[in-house]
Write a protein that holds these residues in place. Sequence first.
Motif, PDB file in Angstrom:
ATOM      1  N   LEU A  37       0.848  -1.195   0.000  1.00 41.75           N
ATOM      2  CA  LEU A  37       0.000   0.000   0.000  1.00 41.75           C
ATOM      3  C   LEU A  37       0.882   1.242   0.000  1.00 41.75           C
ATOM      4  O   LEU A  37       1.770   1.381   0.850  1.00 41.75           O
ATOM      5  CB  LEU A  37      -0.894   0.014   1.242  1.00 41.75           C
ATOM      6  N   ASN A  38       0.644   2.125  -0.960  1.00 42.92           N
ATOM      7  CA  ASN A  38       1.264   3.455  -0.950  1.00 42.92           C
ATOM      8  C   ASN A  38       0.147   4.451  -0.731  1.00 42.92           C
ATOM      9  O   ASN A  38      -0.724   4.621  -1.586  1.00 42.92           O
ATOM     10  CB  ASN A  38       1.994   3.710  -2.276  1.00 42.92           C
ATOM     11  N   ARG A  70       1.394  17.310 -10.990  1.00 46.08           N
ATOM     12  CA  ARG A  70       2.453  18.023 -10.264  1.00 46.08           C
ATOM     13  C   ARG A  70       3.124  17.129  -9.226  1.00 46.08           C
ATOM     14  O   ARG A  70       4.331  17.224  -9.006  1.00 46.08           O
ATOM     15  CB  ARG A  70       1.861  19.286  -9.638  1.00 46.08           C
ATOM     16  N   VAL A  71       2.356  16.268  -8.599  1.00 49.32           N
ATOM     17  CA  VAL A  71       2.956  15.317  -7.657  1.00 49.32           C
ATOM     18  C   VAL A  71       3.910  14.382  -8.406  1.00 49.32           C
ATOM     19  O   VAL A  71       5.034  14.120  -7.950  1.00 49.32           O
ATOM     20  CB  VAL A  71       1.860  14.509  -6.921  1.00 49.32           C
ATOM     21  N   VAL A 107       6.771  12.952  -1.818  1.00 49.96           N
ATOM     22  CA  VAL A 107       7.730  12.237  -0.971  1.00 49.96           C
ATOM     23  C   VAL A 107       7.208  10.836  -0.655  1.00 49.96           C
ATOM     24  O   VAL A 107       7.936   9.840  -0.758  1.00 49.96           O
ATOM     25  CB  VAL A 107       7.997  13.028   0.324  1.00 49.96           C
ATOM     26  N   LEU A 108       5.938  10.733  -0.294  1.00 48.44           N
ATOM     27  CA  LEU A 108       5.359   9.434   0.048  1.00 48.44           C
ATOM     28  C   LEU A 108       5.224   8.548  -1.183  1.00 48.44           C
ATOM     29  O   LEU A 108       5.444   7.334  -1.118  1.00 48.44           O
ATOM     30  CB  LEU A 108       4.009   9.619   0.734  1.00 48.44           C
ATOM     31  N   LYS A 109       4.844   9.140  -2.311  1.00 51.53           N
ATOM     32  CA  LYS A 109       4.694   8.349  -3.532  1.00 51.53           C
ATOM     33  C   LYS A 109       6.040   7.765  -3.966  1.00 51.53           C
ATOM     34  O   LYS A 109       6.099   6.656  -4.521  1.00 51.53           O
ATOM     35  CB  LYS A 109       4.092   9.196  -4.651  1.00 51.53           C
ATOM     36  N   ALA A 110       7.122   8.498  -3.677  1.00 44.27           N
ATOM     37  CA  ALA A 110       8.467   8.026  -4.000  1.00 44.27           C
ATOM     38  C   ALA A 110       9.014   7.061  -2.960  1.00 44.27           C
ATOM     39  O   ALA A 110      10.165   6.631  -3.058  1.00 44.27           O
ATOM     40  CB  ALA A 110       9.409   9.216  -4.155  1.00 44.27           C
ATOM     41  N   GLN A 180       5.401   6.042 -11.399  1.00 44.02           N
ATOM     42  CA  GLN A 180       4.923   4.788 -10.827  1.00 44.02           C
ATOM     43  C   GLN A 180       5.210   4.790  -9.330  1.00 44.02           C
ATOM     44  O   GLN A 180       6.366   4.809  -8.925  1.00 44.02           O
ATOM     45  CB  GLN A 180       5.612   3.605 -11.492  1.00 44.02           C
ATOM     46  N   ALA A 181       4.168   4.782  -8.516  1.00 46.39           N
ATOM     47  CA  ALA A 181       4.345   4.829  -7.062  1.00 46.39           C
ATOM     48  C   ALA A 181       5.201   3.662  -6.590  1.00 46.39           C
ATOM     49  O   ALA A 181       5.040   2.527  -7.060  1.00 46.39           O
ATOM     50  CB  ALA A 181       2.995   4.803  -6.354  1.00 46.39           C
TER      51      ALA A 181
END
Length: 527
Positions: A37-38, A70-71, A107-110, A180-181
């Motif tokens: 889970l991301n 943008r994210v 930051v979280l997605k990366a 891609q998360a």
Amino acid sequence: MNTSAHLDTFARDHLPPPEQWPELRFALPELHYPERLNCADALLTGPPDGRPAFRTPTGDLWTYGDLRARVDRLAHLLTRDLGVVPGNRVLLRGPTTPWLAACWLAVLKAGAVAVTVLAQQRPHELATIGEIAQVRHALCDIRSVDDLAKAEIPGLVLATYGGDAPDDLLNRPAPEEPYQAVDTAADDVALIAFTSGTTGRPKGCMHVHRDVLAIADTFSRHVLKPTADDVFAGSPPLGFTFGLGGLVVFPLRAGAGALLLEQAHPKQLLPAIAEHRVSVLFTAPTAYRAMLAELDGHDVSSLRRCVSAGENLPAATWHAWHERTGLRIINGIGATELLHIFISAADDDARPGTTGVPVPGWQARVQDAEGRELPAGEPGLLAVRGPIGCRYLADPRQREYVRGGWNITGDTYVRDEDGYFRYVARADDMIISAGYNIAGPEVEDALLRHPDVVEAAVVGRPDEDRGQVVVAHVVLAEGAAQDTEALRAHVKSELAPYKCPREIVFLDALPRTATGKLQRFRLRTDG
């Protein structure tokens, strides 16, 4: 624990040992998340591209399509230009803007770990946070960069946004394709939120990806009950988990929108509510009291939900707001250690003068110092457990907060016969002023860094408007002038302004026991 996606394993390596964890309970079907889970990816998935996501008072409007693009762009820059790898801690600093929220999501997605700090915090405070979390990367609004640069965090890779320079994060070329998360585990650490303890040294509260969704799927879903048409707004900054939940996580989870205000004092909130038709408001009791005096001439008819947390909500404030607006304030108690609100009540279930009942998915009780549950009507320590629990970053105070599988919040409460919880007082020396948690010893340390101060003791004094105010008792070096404003200016140069003493009392000596222990109770009584 699931297989981590973190290449930098610092956060997971510094979790408390399993025997010191609270019991985690996933009592609702919606809390049974997949093993991979991301949370940023989950929050951004679903709403149509054209639906409004974030807006500002100056007229900027980001749709969900804008936000996703943008994210993704920021996430590409994080990994390609800044060298961020999953598990790295990335410090975020700036006023409450869509770009700060987008940086947090990127930051979280990366797969990295977000460490969001307050724009008000000073170099000394930022350096301490950087040391504890071993921060090596930072994204900072160009307007908030000076104090961060002065903090001199070793090896920090600092990128600014919102400026004119070619290397500004928003001016760099970046791939346009979706990002891609990172395939993070549900129990990979997603963020470290810092809170001050009574010793003054901040504690890093580690929260995992499923925790971020759990606050939305408990309090927001079952008590707040937002719709996709809601517009959220409020005063808490994103460096507070109260603001992070209320202004980013909850609206995104509901596919709703949020008005992000850089200045969110009552005089800015009231016209913003009218102009942007805000329907869900998050702020502290102090702000509700202040807005009552300013309501005339302002249209608040768009409001349907008003949430209060950060300090105790007096019954008088609840009644006064209800009489003027017809709205029942949703009172609640949360904690940085537990990410957001876990006791609350809304609509006909709200009872002025009480905090409420455990939010669905949570359990709460009142117990004595030995961990025995107390009967209704008897004051004791508030203990809670649910899908989220306290996990301090390499901090021995974990043993104090978690006892017998329960999270002990440091609040004294009474539970009545109907199961409603009523706040009595803080059980430690924390000062809560206008919704801000202020550790007296931290202010004392700042005062003691002034060359004229020999001793200092800081306590909270009850205040009708702010709940408590900070009062410092100071012993000066022989011959030093009693210059209140000089000492206040010194504290403001060391700490965030809200921690500055409202009053400074000069004493010849501090009250102590025969063994030299400071008698704070005498300062509270006498001062």
